[in-house]
Design a protein around this motif. Structure first.
Motif, PDB file in Angstrom:
ATOM      1  N   THR A   2      32.756  67.579  67.794  1.00 10.78           N
ATOM      2  CA  THR A   2      34.018  67.915  68.005  1.00 10.78           C
ATOM      3  C   THR A   2      34.776  66.856  68.591  1.00 10.78           C
ATOM      4  OG1 THR A   2      33.410  68.708  70.161  1.00 10.78           O
ATOM      5  CG2 THR A   2      33.189  70.373  68.524  1.00 10.78           C
ATOM      6  N   LEU A   6      39.321  62.025  63.120  1.00 13.41           N
ATOM      7  CA  LEU A   6      39.218  62.941  61.836  1.00 13.41           C
ATOM      8  C   LEU A   6      39.311  61.783  60.781  1.00 13.41           C
ATOM      9  CD1 LEU A   6      41.715  65.760  62.576  1.00 13.41           C
ATOM     10  CD2 LEU A   6      39.428  65.843  62.403  1.00 13.41           C
ATOM     11  N   GLY A   8      39.739  61.147  56.515  1.00 15.79           N
ATOM     12  CA  GLY A   8      40.401  62.037  55.354  1.00 15.79           C
ATOM     13  C   GLY A   8      42.026  61.892  55.679  1.00 15.79           C
ATOM     14  N   LEU A  10      44.118  63.146  57.642  1.00 19.83           N
ATOM     15  CA  LEU A  10      44.886  62.924  59.128  1.00 19.83           C
ATOM     16  C   LEU A  10      44.160  61.554  59.829  1.00 19.83           C
ATOM     17  CD1 LEU A  10      44.557  66.430  60.629  1.00 19.83           C
ATOM     18  CD2 LEU A  10      46.840  65.073  59.712  1.00 19.83           C
ATOM     19  N   GLU A  11      43.557  60.816  59.105  1.00 18.22           N
ATOM     20  CA  GLU A  11      43.247  59.440  59.731  1.00 18.22           C
ATOM     21  C   GLU A  11      44.226  58.800  60.226  1.00 18.22           C
ATOM     22  OE1 GLU A  11      40.390  55.328  58.285  1.00 18.22           O
ATOM     23  OE2 GLU A  11      40.594  57.261  56.971  1.00 18.22           O
ATOM     24  N   ASN A  35      42.525  58.706  66.538  1.00 18.01           N
ATOM     25  CA  ASN A  35      43.174  58.363  65.051  1.00 18.01           C
ATOM     26  C   ASN A  35      44.429  57.748  65.384  1.00 18.01           C
ATOM     27  OD1 ASN A  35      41.736  61.295  64.531  1.00 18.01           O
ATOM     28  ND2 ASN A  35      42.036  60.264  62.850  1.00 18.01           N
ATOM     29  N   LEU A 101      51.197  68.057  55.040  1.00 19.10           N
ATOM     30  CA  LEU A 101      50.495  69.176  55.691  1.00 19.10           C
ATOM     31  C   LEU A 101      51.463  69.807  56.421  1.00 19.10           C
ATOM     32  CD1 LEU A 101      48.152  67.304  54.737  1.00 19.10           C
ATOM     33  CD2 LEU A 101      46.779  68.219  56.917  1.00 19.10           C
ATOM     34  N   GLN A 105      48.238  73.688  59.502  1.00 17.87           N
ATOM     35  CA  GLN A 105      47.032  73.021  58.933  1.00 17.87           C
ATOM     36  C   GLN A 105      46.367  71.937  59.576  1.00 17.87           C
ATOM     37  OE1 GLN A 105      49.477  72.460  55.111  1.00 17.87           O
ATOM     38  NE2 GLN A 105      47.990  73.610  53.831  1.00 17.87           N
ATOM     39  N   ALA A 106      47.355  71.048  60.207  1.00 11.56           N
ATOM     40  CA  ALA A 106      46.721  69.766  60.789  1.00 11.56           C
ATOM     41  C   ALA A 106      46.121  70.456  62.048  1.00 11.56           C
ATOM     42  CB  ALA A 106      47.976  68.934  61.264  1.00 11.56           C
ATOM     43  N   GLU A 109      42.745  71.645  61.393  1.00 11.02           N
ATOM     44  CA  GLU A 109      41.593  70.686  61.124  1.00 11.02           C
ATOM     45  C   GLU A 109      41.192  70.151  62.623  1.00 11.02           C
ATOM     46  OE1 GLU A 109      40.637  68.749  58.554  1.00 11.02           O
ATOM     47  OE2 GLU A 109      41.303  70.086  57.100  1.00 11.02           O
ATOM     48  N   LEU A 110      41.970  70.204  63.352  1.00 10.99           N
ATOM     49  CA  LEU A 110      41.432  69.889  64.684  1.00 10.99           C
ATOM     50  C   LEU A 110      40.693  70.880  65.410  1.00 10.99           C
ATOM     51  CD1 LEU A 110      45.037  68.404  66.461  1.00 10.99           C
ATOM     52  CD2 LEU A 110      43.022  66.956  65.552  1.00 10.99           C
ATOM     53  N   ALA A 112      38.585  72.510  63.698  1.00 12.39           N
ATOM     54  CA  ALA A 112      37.150  72.614  63.171  1.00 12.39           C
ATOM     55  C   ALA A 112      35.890  72.050  64.213  1.00 12.39           C
ATOM     56  CB  ALA A 112      36.968  71.655  61.902  1.00 12.39           C
TER      57      ALA A 112
END
Length: 473
Positions: A2, A6, A8, A10-11, A35, A101, A105-106, A109-110, A112
């Motif tokens: 966790t 990230l 993809g 959002l790198e 990031n 995004l 959506q961002a 991603e965080l 996940a």
């Protein structure tokens, strides 16, 4: 993991409107996870100092050139609903074929890899999310969080934690909370709002039903039994097989938190609660029975996340509030000045009822700024009724936010609807005259409350300065 950066899209992320509460929070977490972040906003924001210190490249003003702030450019551009298609940075991102995004959506991603709690509802989201976050911190769980306001304890609106829990305020205003998949979903209330986006009350309600479908299998809905909209949603959730825990005076189930009583104490309150057959008192440091309800929502959500009851109760009792939620600004000439974010009639009503005991016998003077033309047109009468709970009211003109003006809609609609004698209602469209007006109206022992979701928050210090000038004149 966790805590890993990230990969993809959002790198290397570029955030348009990075100074806003939601976007700056995402930037904070991305930076903490390693990031690379750039962003821009139309004007300098409070968040910029911290973001720049963390390594973000931030520009004031928006232009296509801002997409080159990062070496190699961004791998994705993040926007909110407020960003128009004509925005030069969004136009450039689409020209380059970059992934675009939405903020939600961002944030998803965080989330996940975490056990997620999402707090939704027409009112009380920020306070409830904040209470839950502080309570979990008190239990040493170190949650990640993203909130629409700054915690008084840390001054932050977001944090990348080392624990496996992520707590987030979930925004229904544009339906973007449907991007999330919570293990625990909290709904504080469901009452008509944001009709500029949803169009009808029915459409607004239906987005909460869609939110039920986002709850993870085996997850739970925590809902207020005292709010008709949330109570009806809970019934529909139970009929779908979702596990439901309710809170409030009307909550009577085995796993519910029943509020037996509430009394103001020392600027806060004390709630008498029954949970799992056990009666106990829960201290709440912020005033108002509505805040006690938010505390019960946080308590149940915390239990669902595996935190101990005793630790959660201690954390809630220690909760110091959120910026712009009955935030104390100072005292001058014996007058206390506070600021509050309330911008819906139900919120104004609840806050003024909570403020009355805190006034300690003094008068309550409210400076209210209506927020958005569509909301003002829809709820002018209801705003007038709620503001009638004050002793003296000053109404400003509408803060339009993302909306263009509507013909015939101004703050005067609200001022005309205030249920007080005419001599105790003042309509002042601009800011210039308000500090001196309020200083002239307030007497020692009174409480002044600036209220609204717009830039009315800037008036608190000016009112204090006007009171000091009056005192030394």
């Amino acid at each position: 993991m966790t805590g890993a950066a990230l990969t993809g899209p959002l790198e290397r992320a570029h955030l348009v409107g990075i100074g806003g509460a939601g976007m700056s929070g995402i930037a904070r977490i991305l930076l903490a996870r390693g990031n690379t972040v750039s962003g821009s906003d139309a004007k300098e924001a409070r968040a910029f100092l911290t973001l720049r210190a963390q390594g973000a490249r931030v520009a004031v003003g928006q232009s296509a050139a801002n997409l080159d702030l990062l070496p190699g450019g961004p791998t994705a551009v993040v926007v909110s609903t407020a960003i128009k298609e004509s925005n030069p940075e969004l136009v450039e991102a689409r020209r380059r074929g970059l992934p675009v995004l939405h903020r939600s959506q961002a944030l998803a991603e965080l989330m996940a890899g975490h056990r997620v709690a999402c707090i939704a509802g027409t009112h009380g989201k920020t306070s409830t999310t904040s209470m839950l976050t502080v309570a979990l911190q008190h239990c040493r769980l170190d949650p990640s969080f993203a909130i629409g306001g700054d915690l008084n304890e840390s001054g932050a609106n977001a944090h990348h934690g080392t624990g496996g829990v992520f707590v987030a305020e979930a925004d229904e205003s544009d339906g973007s909370f449907l991007a999330f998949s919570p293990a625990v979903a909290v709904v504080t209330n469901v009452e008509a709002d944001h009709l500029d986006h949803h169009g009808t009350v029915e459409a607004y309600v239906s987005v909460f039903d869609a939110f039920l479908d986002r709850i993870e299998p085996g997850g739970a809905l925590v809902a207020c039994a005292d709010d008709p909209g949330a109570a009806a949603l809970a019934e529909r959730a139970a009929a779908r097989g979702v596990r439901v825990r309710r809170y409030g005076r009307l909550a009577t189930g085995a796993g519910d938190a029943t509020l037996l009583g509430y009394r103001p104490v020392d600027g806060g309150g004390l709630a008498t609660v029954v949970l799992a057959g056990q009666e106990f008192e829960l201290g709440v440091a912020v005033p108002g029975e509505h805040m006690a309800g938010n505390a019960l929502a946080a308590l149940l959500a915390g239990l669902e996340l595996g935190a101990p009851l005793a630790g959660l109760g201690e954390g809630i009792a220690a909760f110091g509030g959120v910026r712009r939620r009955f935030e104390f600004k100072g005292t001058a000439a014996g007058v206390r000045v506070y600021d509050d974010y309330a911008h819906h009639p139900t919120e104004v009503d609840a806050q003024l009822r909570a403020v009355r005991p805190a006034a300690q016998g003094g008068r309550v003077l409210v400076v209210f700024q209506p927020h958005m033309y569509s909301r003002t047109a829809t709820f002018a009468t209801e705003f007038g009724t709620a503001l009638g709970l004050a002793d003296e009211v000053v109404v400003l003109d509408v803060f339009g936010a993302r909306e263009e003006p509507l013909p015939g809609v101004s703050g005067a609609l609200v001022a005309d609807a205030v249920a007080l004698p005419a001599e105790r209602v003042h309509y002042e469209p601009g800011f210039d005259k308000v500090p001196a007006l309020v200083a002239g109206l307030a007497a020692a022992g009174d409480l002044v409350l600036t209220m609204g979701a717009g830039d009315v928050t800037m008036l608190g210090p000016e009112v204090l300065a006007a009171l000091e000038r009056r005192e030394t004149a």
